[in-house]
Design an enzyme around this catalytic site. Structure first.
Site, mmCIF file in Angstrom:
data_model
loop_
_atom_site.group_PDB
_atom_site.id
_atom_site.type_symbol
_atom_site.label_atom_id
_atom_site.label_comp_id
_atom_site.label_asym_id
_atom_site.label_seq_id
_atom_site.Cartn_x
_atom_site.Cartn_y
_atom_site.Cartn_z
ATOM 1 N N GLY A 9 0.801 -1.213 0.000
ATOM 2 C CA GLY A 9 0.000 0.000 0.000
ATOM 3 C C GLY A 9 0.837 1.266 0.000
ATOM 4 C CB CYS A 12 7.547 5.766 19.055
ATOM 5 S SG CYS A 12 8.772 6.001 20.330
HETATM 6 C C1 LIG Z 1 -4.769 2.737 5.557
HETATM 7 C C2 LIG Z 1 -3.426 2.193 5.253
HETATM 8 N N1 LIG Z 1 -2.777 2.597 4.145
HETATM 9 C C3 LIG Z 1 -1.561 2.133 3.818
HETATM 10 C C4 LIG Z 1 -0.922 1.213 4.608
HETATM 11 C C5 LIG Z 1 0.437 0.714 4.200
HETATM 12 O O1 LIG Z 1 0.335 -0.510 3.546
HETATM 13 P P1 LIG Z 1 1.631 -1.454 3.376
HETATM 14 O O2 LIG Z 1 1.906 -2.006 4.738
HETATM 15 O O3 LIG Z 1 1.192 -2.498 2.399
HETATM 16 O O4 LIG Z 1 2.712 -0.615 2.841
HETATM 17 C C6 LIG Z 1 -1.535 0.764 5.776
HETATM 18 C C7 LIG Z 1 -0.839 -0.182 6.678
HETATM 19 O O5 LIG Z 1 -0.977 -0.118 7.883
HETATM 20 C C8 LIG Z 1 -2.828 1.254 6.103
HETATM 21 O O6 LIG Z 1 -3.469 0.877 7.210
#
Ligand SMILES: Cc1ncc(COP(=O)(O)O)c(C=O)c1O
Length: 383
Positions: free
Chosen positions: A71, A325
């Site tokens: 993501g 943190c």
């Molecule tokens: C809403 C949201 N966007 C993006 C991410 C990042 O995704 P990735 O861990 O695949 O890089 C996360 C991960 O916690 C998330 O909760």
């Protein structure tokens, strides 16, 4: 001690079906999906099958799916690409105040590089103000970024209305659907978005793999440059085992979506009701109904979320807080602050996020553990 995992918004275990399907691609099926020979073609076929499965879950066309490392990469690609395309002084990007750091940090970088970044407020339940958002759109707006579901409080955003407002001004929309895909129905055509991101490890797939949906006819510049992988939209040798696993995870999610959502909603509501019954001053954050079915963000006046997390960990329960943190001190969650909570309220919040493996018995034990830990912490503060 039998441990209970209630942190599925952080990551999910890999489903056994996913593991079974990806393992051969770590063993004998090791081909490079870009190779012309037999090994390469087998790997390529597996990647394309996975692309079809991801597309099916989203109501997309396989050609609209770009595999990424997750993501974060997908969000970086869209934000960088959009602002580069619009380019120059005066260009702007609009994002909700409650986006994940995967969106906020690239926005901050764009700001350093001269793009104007407009942050749109949310209400007390975490819902973005669509009228305020519409009012920020101008000739030079390169992109609107509004997540589909929030990772901390679970609030689901009216992304279809955001798209309507943006369309009227010809502005493309990106939705970070990392927490939504596999948990609620997500249909890219119904939403009308131009870009959407998802991540394997949030839907019982492997870590380090995700996908970016790019609406047909929409251009997105590659973030990683190199070979002509993924139709020139993402360079780098394809993570075949990860992609195969993501494809299977999407297929499973499609089959299980309604059942999982109903079961998790019932468990989450049981947890919420049980906590409220034992600790009536509990403060629940997020929208009461437009919320991910598995997510509960709750705080207890006078109790630090981080202390509660550690006490619950000692009792065998894994939860999380939204505090970040920073140089040894805890910064309260930007999401809860944007929702109008005080820093104290934000520091108090802990997040329970349920998943497929959780049972009623575990939830009942968790309610008891929360009551025990909160009572203990309050007693230690009082003494
Ligand atoms: C809403 C949201 N966007 C993006 C991410 C990042 O995704 P990735 O861990 O695949 O890089 C996360 C991960 O916690 C998330 O909760």
């Amino acid at each position: 001690m039998s441990r209970v995992y209630l942190d599925h918004n952080a990551t999910t275990p890999v489903a056994p079906e996913v593991l079974d399907e990806l393992l051969p691609y770590l063993r004998d099926e090791f081909g490079n999906a870009s190779s012309t020979h037999w090994w390469g073609q087998r790997a390529r076929a597996a990647v394309e099958r996975a692309r079809e499965r991801v597309a099916e879950l989203l109501g997309a066309d396989p050609a609209e799916i770009v595999f990424t490392s997750g993501g974060t990469e997908a969000a970086n690609q869209v934000l960088r690409g959009a602002s580069e395309a619009a380019g120059g002084p005066g260009a702007a990007v609009v994002a909700s105040a409650v986006e994940h750091h995967a969106v906020l940090a690239p926005c901050a970088r764009l700001e350093e590089l001269g793009t104007r970044v407009v942050r749109v407020p949310v209400d007390r339940e975490g819902v973005v103000d669509v009228d305020a958002l519409a009012g920020t759109l101008g000739e030079r707006t390169a992109l609107v970024a509004v997540m589909l579901a929030n990772n901390e409080v679970g609030t689901i955003q009216p992304v279809d209305r955001v798209v309507e407002a943006a369309r009227a001004r010809g502005v493309p929309v990106f939705t970070d659907a990392v927490q939504a895909v596999g948990r609620i129905p997500v249909d890219v055509r119904a939403l009308g978005v131009d870009f959407l991101s998802l991540s394997g490890h949030k839907l019982y797939g492997p870590k380090g793999v995700g996908a970016l949906y790019v609406r047909r006819g929409t251009r997105v510049a590659p973030l990683l440059r190199g070979g002509e992988h993924e139709g020139g939209r993402r360079a780098g040798t394809s993570n075949v085992p990860g992609i195969v696993g993501l494809g299977r995870a999407c297929e499973l999610a499609r089959a299980r979506l309604d059942g999982d959502a109903a079961r998790l909603r019932a468990l989450r509501d049981r947890l919420e009701a049980g906590i409220r019954a034992r600790l009536p001053d509990a403060r629940v954050h997020g929208h009461p109904s437009l919320r991910l079915p598995n997510t509960l963000s709750v705080g207890f006046p006078g109790v630090e979320g981080e202390s509660l997390l550690m006490n619950l960990d000692l009792l065998g329960f894994a939860v999380s807080t939204g505090s970040a943190c920073n140089a040894g001190s805890l910064r309260p969650s930007h999401v809860l602050l944007a929702m109008g909570r005080t820093p104290e309220e934000a520091h108090a919040a802990v997040r329970f996020s349920l998943g497929r493996g959780n049972t009623e018995a575990e939830i009942d034990r968790a309610i008891g553990a929360v009551a025990e830990a909160v009572t203990k912490l309050r007693a230690s503060i009082a003494s």
